[in-house]
Structures are given as structure tokens and as C-alpha cells.
Design a protein around this motif. Structure first.
Motif, PDB file in Angstrom:
ATOM      1  N   GLN A 104      99.938  56.072 -31.901  1.00  0.00           N
ATOM      2  CA  GLN A 104      98.480  55.858 -31.907  1.00  0.00           C
ATOM      3  C   GLN A 104      97.753  57.193 -31.700  1.00  0.00           C
ATOM      4  OE1 GLN A 104      97.333  52.314 -29.421  1.00  0.00           O
ATOM      5  NE2 GLN A 104      99.449  51.711 -29.758  1.00  0.00           N
ATOM      6  N   ALA A 105      98.287  58.010 -30.801  1.00  0.00           N
ATOM      7  CA  ALA A 105      97.679  59.328 -30.564  1.00  0.00           C
ATOM      8  C   ALA A 105      97.800  60.209 -31.804  1.00  0.00           C
ATOM      9  CB  ALA A 105      98.345  60.002 -29.367  1.00  0.00           C
ATOM     10  N   LYS A 106      98.932  60.080 -32.502  1.00  0.00           N
ATOM     11  CA  LYS A 106      99.134  60.886 -33.713  1.00  0.00           C
ATOM     12  C   LYS A 106      98.116  60.468 -34.776  1.00  0.00           C
ATOM     13  CE  LYS A 106     101.903  63.550 -36.422  1.00  0.00           C
ATOM     14  NZ  LYS A 106     100.916  64.145 -37.302  1.00  0.00           N
ATOM     15  N   ALA A 107      97.906  59.157 -34.921  1.00  0.00           N
ATOM     16  CA  ALA A 107      96.938  58.677 -35.907  1.00  0.00           C
ATOM     17  C   ALA A 107      95.530  59.163 -35.550  1.00  0.00           C
ATOM     18  CB  ALA A 107      96.984  57.157 -35.992  1.00  0.00           C
ATOM     19  N   VAL A 108      95.162  59.032 -34.275  1.00  0.00           N
ATOM     20  CA  VAL A 108      93.846  59.509 -33.834  1.00  0.00           C
ATOM     21  C   VAL A 108      93.696  60.998 -34.187  1.00  0.00           C
ATOM     22  CG1 VAL A 108      92.470  60.084 -31.773  1.00  0.00           C
ATOM     23  CG2 VAL A 108      93.562  57.841 -31.940  1.00  0.00           C
ATOM     24  N   SER A 109      94.719  61.775 -33.867  1.00  0.00           N
ATOM     25  CA  SER A 109      94.639  63.231 -34.064  1.00  0.00           C
ATOM     26  C   SER A 109      94.601  63.593 -35.545  1.00  0.00           C
ATOM     27  CB  SER A 109      95.832  63.930 -33.411  1.00  0.00           C
ATOM     28  OG  SER A 109      96.000  63.447 -32.116  1.00  0.00           O
ATOM     29  N   SER A 122      98.514  58.281 -21.282  1.00  0.00           N
ATOM     30  CA  SER A 122      99.528  58.709 -22.246  1.00  0.00           C
ATOM     31  C   SER A 122      98.882  58.957 -23.616  1.00  0.00           C
ATOM     32  CB  SER A 122     100.618  57.639 -22.320  1.00  0.00           C
ATOM     33  OG  SER A 122     101.399  57.806 -23.449  1.00  0.00           O
ATOM     34  N   LEU A 123      97.914  58.117 -23.986  1.00  0.00           N
ATOM     35  CA  LEU A 123      97.183  58.370 -25.236  1.00  0.00           C
ATOM     36  C   LEU A 123      96.506  59.740 -25.150  1.00  0.00           C
ATOM     37  CD1 LEU A 123      95.472  54.894 -25.853  1.00  0.00           C
ATOM     38  CD2 LEU A 123      97.220  55.936 -27.287  1.00  0.00           C
ATOM     39  N   LYS A 124      95.859  59.986 -24.013  1.00  0.00           N
ATOM     40  CA  LYS A 124      95.121  61.244 -23.836  1.00  0.00           C
ATOM     41  C   LYS A 124      96.042  62.456 -23.969  1.00  0.00           C
ATOM     42  CE  LYS A 124      92.877  63.918 -20.164  1.00  0.00           C
ATOM     43  NZ  LYS A 124      93.990  64.720 -19.638  1.00  0.00           N
ATOM     44  N   SER A 125      97.160  62.438 -23.234  1.00  0.00           N
ATOM     45  CA  SER A 125      97.975  63.662 -23.252  1.00  0.00           C
ATOM     46  C   SER A 125      98.627  63.861 -24.618  1.00  0.00           C
ATOM     47  CB  SER A 125      98.999  63.697 -22.117  1.00  0.00           C
ATOM     48  OG  SER A 125      99.661  62.488 -22.038  1.00  0.00           O
ATOM     49  N   ASN A 126      98.946  62.777 -25.301  1.00  0.00           N
ATOM     50  CA  ASN A 126      99.510  62.955 -26.643  1.00  0.00           C
ATOM     51  C   ASN A 126      98.470  63.449 -27.653  1.00  0.00           C
ATOM     52  OD1 ASN A 126     102.424  62.300 -26.660  1.00  0.00           O
ATOM     53  ND2 ASN A 126     101.686  60.442 -25.672  1.00  0.00           N
ATOM     54  N   ILE A 127      97.239  62.952 -27.530  1.00  0.00           N
ATOM     55  CA  ILE A 127      96.178  63.453 -28.431  1.00  0.00           C
ATOM     56  C   ILE A 127      95.999  64.960 -28.204  1.00  0.00           C
ATOM     57  CG2 ILE A 127      93.687  63.398 -28.929  1.00  0.00           C
ATOM     58  CD1 ILE A 127      93.774  60.358 -28.278  1.00  0.00           C
ATOM     59  N   GLU A 128      95.979  65.357 -26.932  1.00  0.00           N
ATOM     60  CA  GLU A 128      95.813  66.789 -26.635  1.00  0.00           C
ATOM     61  C   GLU A 128      96.949  67.605 -27.233  1.00  0.00           C
ATOM     62  OE1 GLU A 128      93.864  68.004 -22.778  1.00  0.00           O
ATOM     63  OE2 GLU A 128      94.803  66.116 -22.219  1.00  0.00           O
ATOM     64  N   LYS A 129      98.171  67.045 -27.114  1.00  0.00           N
ATOM     65  CA  LYS A 129      99.343  67.749 -27.642  1.00  0.00           C
ATOM     66  C   LYS A 129      99.217  67.941 -29.163  1.00  0.00           C
ATOM     67  CE  LYS A 129     103.499  65.967 -28.202  1.00  0.00           C
ATOM     68  NZ  LYS A 129     104.418  64.885 -27.859  1.00  0.00           N
ATOM     69  N   TRP A 142      99.165  57.489 -42.733  1.00  0.00           N
ATOM     70  CA  TRP A 142      98.468  56.283 -42.259  1.00  0.00           C
ATOM     71  C   TRP A 142      97.751  55.546 -43.378  1.00  0.00           C
ATOM     72  CZ3 TRP A 142     100.669  55.698 -37.924  1.00  0.00           C
ATOM     73  CH2 TRP A 142     101.003  56.809 -37.152  1.00  0.00           C
ATOM     74  N   THR A 143      97.549  54.257 -43.163  1.00  0.00           N
ATOM     75  CA  THR A 143      96.719  53.496 -44.101  1.00  0.00           C
ATOM     76  C   THR A 143      95.595  52.840 -43.307  1.00  0.00           C
ATOM     77  OG1 THR A 143      98.165  51.580 -43.807  1.00  0.00           O
ATOM     78  CG2 THR A 143      98.582  52.951 -45.739  1.00  0.00           C
ATOM     79  N   GLY A 187      86.013  68.386 -42.313  1.00  0.00           N
ATOM     80  CA  GLY A 187      84.932  67.923 -43.190  1.00  0.00           C
ATOM     81  C   GLY A 187      85.361  66.846 -44.173  1.00  0.00           C
ATOM     82  N   GLU A 188      86.573  66.329 -43.991  1.00  0.00           N
ATOM     83  CA  GLU A 188      87.108  65.328 -44.916  1.00  0.00           C
ATOM     84  C   GLU A 188      86.561  63.930 -44.589  1.00  0.00           C
ATOM     85  OE1 GLU A 188      88.476  64.591 -48.047  1.00  0.00           O
ATOM     86  OE2 GLU A 188      89.407  66.519 -47.522  1.00  0.00           O
ATOM     87  N   THR A 189      85.244  63.776 -44.605  1.00  0.00           N
ATOM     88  CA  THR A 189      84.681  62.511 -44.119  1.00  0.00           C
ATOM     89  C   THR A 189      84.760  61.379 -45.132  1.00  0.00           C
ATOM     90  OG1 THR A 189      82.532  63.318 -44.764  1.00  0.00           O
ATOM     91  CG2 THR A 189      83.076  63.494 -42.428  1.00  0.00           C
ATOM     92  N   SER A 190      85.077  61.727 -46.397  1.00  0.00           N
ATOM     93  CA  SER A 190      85.151  60.609 -47.348  1.00  0.00           C
ATOM     94  C   SER A 190      86.537  59.974 -47.318  1.00  0.00           C
ATOM     95  CB  SER A 190      84.799  61.076 -48.760  1.00  0.00           C
ATOM     96  OG  SER A 190      85.664  62.118 -49.106  1.00  0.00           O
ATOM     97  N   ASN A 191      87.546  60.719 -46.807  1.00  0.00           N
ATOM     98  CA  ASN A 191      88.894  60.150 -46.766  1.00  0.00           C
ATOM     99  C   ASN A 191      89.702  60.736 -45.615  1.00  0.00           C
ATOM    100  OD1 ASN A 191      91.241  58.854 -47.341  1.00  0.00           O
ATOM    101  ND2 ASN A 191      91.785  60.132 -49.116  1.00  0.00           N
ATOM    102  N   PRO A 192      89.460  60.260 -44.387  1.00  0.00           N
ATOM    103  CA  PRO A 192      90.114  60.894 -43.227  1.00  0.00           C
ATOM    104  C   PRO A 192      91.625  60.686 -43.152  1.00  0.00           C
ATOM    105  CG  PRO A 192      88.840  58.992 -42.545  1.00  0.00           C
ATOM    106  CD  PRO A 192      88.520  59.214 -43.989  1.00  0.00           C
ATOM    107  N   ILE A 193      92.180  59.811 -43.995  1.00  0.00           N
ATOM    108  CA  ILE A 193      93.651  59.651 -43.951  1.00  0.00           C
ATOM    109  C   ILE A 193      94.343  60.542 -44.987  1.00  0.00           C
ATOM    110  CG2 ILE A 193      93.724  57.322 -42.958  1.00  0.00           C
ATOM    111  CD1 ILE A 193      94.188  56.309 -45.888  1.00  0.00           C
ATOM    112  N   LEU A 194      93.560  61.362 -45.677  1.00  0.00           N
ATOM    113  CA  LEU A 194      94.114  62.224 -46.723  1.00  0.00           C
ATOM    114  C   LEU A 194      95.311  63.047 -46.202  1.00  0.00           C
ATOM    115  CD1 LEU A 194      93.298  63.180 -49.711  1.00  0.00           C
ATOM    116  CD2 LEU A 194      92.519  65.252 -48.539  1.00  0.00           C
ATOM    117  N   GLY A 195      96.401  62.999 -46.936  1.00  0.00           N
ATOM    118  CA  GLY A 195      97.568  63.810 -46.586  1.00  0.00           C
ATOM    119  C   GLY A 195      98.309  63.317 -45.352  1.00  0.00           C
ATOM    120  N   THR A 196      97.990  62.124 -44.847  1.00  0.00           N
ATOM    121  CA  THR A 196      98.705  61.593 -43.678  1.00  0.00           C
ATOM    122  C   THR A 196      99.530  60.378 -44.100  1.00  0.00           C
ATOM    123  OG1 THR A 196      97.112  59.881 -43.010  1.00  0.00           O
ATOM    124  CG2 THR A 196      96.650  62.138 -42.283  1.00  0.00           C
TER     125      THR A 196
END
Ligand code: BGC
Ligand code: CA
Length: 344
Positions: free
Chosen positions: A294-299, A44-51, A319-320, A308-317
Motif C-alpha cells: 500500500q505504501a509502495k502504491a501511494v509513493s 508502518s504505512l508512514k515509514s514505508n512511504i518515507e522509505k 498498479w491499476t 506533473g503526471e496528473t492525467s495518469n498517475p499510474i503511468l509506468g507502475t
């Protein structure tokens, strides 16, 4: 003549170099692995990440078929093909350091999810993040379902000694969820003032069929006319195993709706089949392990890293990150028969 050949060679070489780097950019992708797709929660994690990723970035996804060596070569392959982000559900959490070292060596950001690595792994690379849950939260919610349901159903104390004679179905050894969901649950229940007698606990590796086989043998040993230590509660580290336990006890005439023979069973995950059994009254409760969030956060993090947002991957999301560079998605209790207060 010689100069012409040299010129041709230079043109040819620069063409090859530019088309190579172009290739790499055009083909850059997010490389995803899932530890095994025949685990319904992982699937379920997999298919949601793909979605969530599909249409927004190129990605490749692989089933590691519960084999760490297979997963290692999938990761090597992603790196050599120019993957821009790695998204890994480890087979074996002990392999976390190796996998993160591979990413670090090639300076590729990496997200681990579902199987929590040791803190030392998280601290070993500035571009590793984790998405999962806090197992303690699941324990507190599952524990409350158990203690509340036990207190409001005195007939469940089959031998009337005031203690719960229980058995525990455990997930895969070495998985943080297994350890915490078992150890902390025992102390949660004991701290609530209810005495436990653990008749047995065994790993069924998160798996339904294995759980059924184990519970079959527990049931034959304990829940017969001669035994005065009958199983009075089945605690399961996840829903798949709870469903295996249900199948087993039903084979012994319990939890069939029409019969008054009942052994309470409780799980974790809230997969659809369990919810249906809760509605029928065959399973007491479960705890929502929110695979969609969890899949949404991963995605969300993966897409940011892809940009390329490697200094702040939660930018604009929404999540914390906690102080271990981890996003923790909350659990929620699911029951139907319990009083309102349980669901708050
Ligand atoms: C889930 C289990 C699943 C496991 C896989 C756990 O968080 O509760 O159902 O089998 O993750 O790693
Ligand atoms: Ca008892």
C-alpha cells in the motif's frame, strides 16, 4: 533622480518576484499526513512511504495525532508552503470532503489512503485518488479461517450446542473497515451454515490496551464456573486488538501454550507480533493487510503526480485503478495449523 529610483524599484520588484517563484519551485514537496503514528499499522504505512519517496522527491510528513483540526491546519500549511502533491491519511473520514475541497481550490492533486472516503468525495474532484484495500476481501479470508478452524476443532464448542458463542472487537466507528469487517463477517459465517450467538461487540478503537480492558470484563462475566454461555471465539477487526484480547485471556489462564484452556482469537493485519503468537499457537490466524505494497502504491502515484503526471498517475507502475480511481491492494490469509486449502 526620480527615474533612477523608479528603475531601482523595478529591478528590485522583479528580483523579489523571480526569487519567490524560484523559491516555490525549489521548495516544492509532497505533503504527507498520517492520522496517528501510535497506531502500528498506520506507522508502518508512514515509514514505508518515507522509505520509497526518500531521495526521489522532497517531502514533509506530519502526525495528525488523531485530531482532525490539527490535520486541517497541517494541510493548510502544506498548501500555503507550495506543496505540489498532498498525501493524506484522514483522521475522520467525514472530513474527506473538506480536505479534498482545499486541494481542489488550489488545484493540487491529492491521494487519500487507508481510510476510504465516500464515493461522492472521489467524484467531486478529478485529481483525487485513493489507495487502500477491499475490506470484503479481508472478511472472506478471516471468515474462512474461522469456519475451517471451528469445524476441525470440535472441542472449541465449550457448551456443545453447535453454535459459536462469540464476541467481536471493533475498530473505530465510521471507518469503512470497521463496518464491513464486522457486518460482512457475521453474514459470511452464518452463510457457511454455522450458527452464531454474539455475546457482545464493542469498539476498542483499533487499540490494544482498550481491547484488553473490554475483554477483561467479558471474561469475568462469561468465562466463570457459573456461566453456561462461555466465550468460544474472539473475532477482532485488527491485530492490535487481537493482541489485547490475548493478553486478557492469558490473565485468566487461557492460551498459554502449556494449558489446555483455549479461546480461539483471530485478527487482521499480520503485524509481526501476531505472527509470533500464531507460531506459538496462541492466536489462530490473521489476514495480511499489506502495508508495504500500500505504501509502495501511494509513493508510486505521489511521485508521478510530483512530476506533473496528473492525467495518469499510474503511468509506468504495476498498479491499476478501479472505477472509483482507487488502487486496491489484496489481502492474504496467514495461519499455520490449518489445512493447505485455506492458504490458497
Ligand atoms: C488496519 C488497522 C488500522 C486502521 C487505521 C486498518 O486498515 O487494519 O489496524 O488501525 O486501518 O486506519
Ligand atoms: Ca457453543
Amino acid at each position: 533622480m526620480g527615474r533612477k529610483i523608479l528603475l531601482l524599484l523595478i529591478i528590485l520588484t522583479s528580483f523579489i518576484i523571480s526569487s519567490c517563484s524560484e523559491n516555490k519551485n525549489n521548495n516544492s514537496f509532497i505533503g504527507i499526513t498520517v492520522y496517528r503514528t501510535d497506531d502500528p499499522f498506520a506507522n508502518s504505512l508512514k515509514s514505508n512511504i518515507e522509505k520509497f519517496i526518500s531521495g526521489r522527491a522532497k517531502y514533509i510528513v506530519n502526525d495528525s495525532q488523531n485530531n482532525q483540526t490539527t490535520q486541517n491546519s497541517q494541510v493548510d500549511n502544506y498548501i500555503s508552503k507550495g506543496s505540489k502533491v498532498l498525501v493524506i491519511n484522514l483522521v475522520d473520514t467525514q472530513a474527506a470532503q473538506d480536505i479534498v475541497d482545499k486541494a481542489k481550490k488550489s488545484d493540487i492533486p491529492i491521494i487519500l489512503f487507508n481510510k476510504a472516503p465516500d464515493l461522492s468525495v472521489m467524484n467531486s474532484y478529478d485529481k483525487v485518488w485513493y489507495v487502500g484495500t477491499l475490506s470484503e476481501e479481508a472478511v472472506n479470508l478471516q471468515g474462512k479461517i474461522i469456519t475451517d478452524s471451528w469445524k476441525s476443532n470440535p472441542s472449541w464448542d465449550k457448551n456443545g450446542d453447535g453454535k459459536i458463542q462469540c464476541v467481536i472487537l471493533e475498530g473505530e466507528p465510521g471507518h469503512a473497515d470497521t463496518k464491513i469487517r464486522t457486518e460482512n463477517l457475521i453474514s459470511f459465517i452464518e452463510n457457511s451454515g454455522i450458527e452464531l450467538e454474539i455475546l457482545d461487540k464493542k469498539t476498542a478503537m483499533w487499540n490494544r490496551d482498550r481491547a484488553k480492558t473490554i475483554v477483561d470484563s467479558w471474561m469475568s462475566n462469561h468465562n466463570n464456573e457459573d456461566s453456561d454461555t462461555k466465550i468460544e471465539y474472539i473475532f477482532s477487526n485488527n491485530d492490535e486488538m487481537a493482541l489485547g484480547a490475548l493478553k486478557s485471556v492469558q490473565g485468566f489462564g487461557y492460551n498459554k501454550g502449556e494449558s489446555d484452556k483455549f479461546i480461539p482469537i483471530v485478527g487482521i493485519d499480520a503485524i509481526d507480533e501476531t505472527i509470533k503468537e500464531i507460531e506459538k499457537g496462541n492466536i489462530v490466524g490473521t489476514v495480511l493487510n499489506d502495508s508495504v505494497s500500500q505504501a509502495k502504491a501511494v509513493s508510486d502515484l505521489a511521485l508521478n503526480l510530483f512530476k506533473g503526471e496528473t492525467s495518469n498517475p499510474i503511468l509506468g507502475t504495476a498498479w491499476t485503478l478501479d472505477n472509483t480511481k482507487s488502487v486496491r491492494v489484496h489481502y492474504k490469509p496467514i495461519t499455520i495449523e490449518l489445512p493447505d486449502t485455506v492458504n490458497k
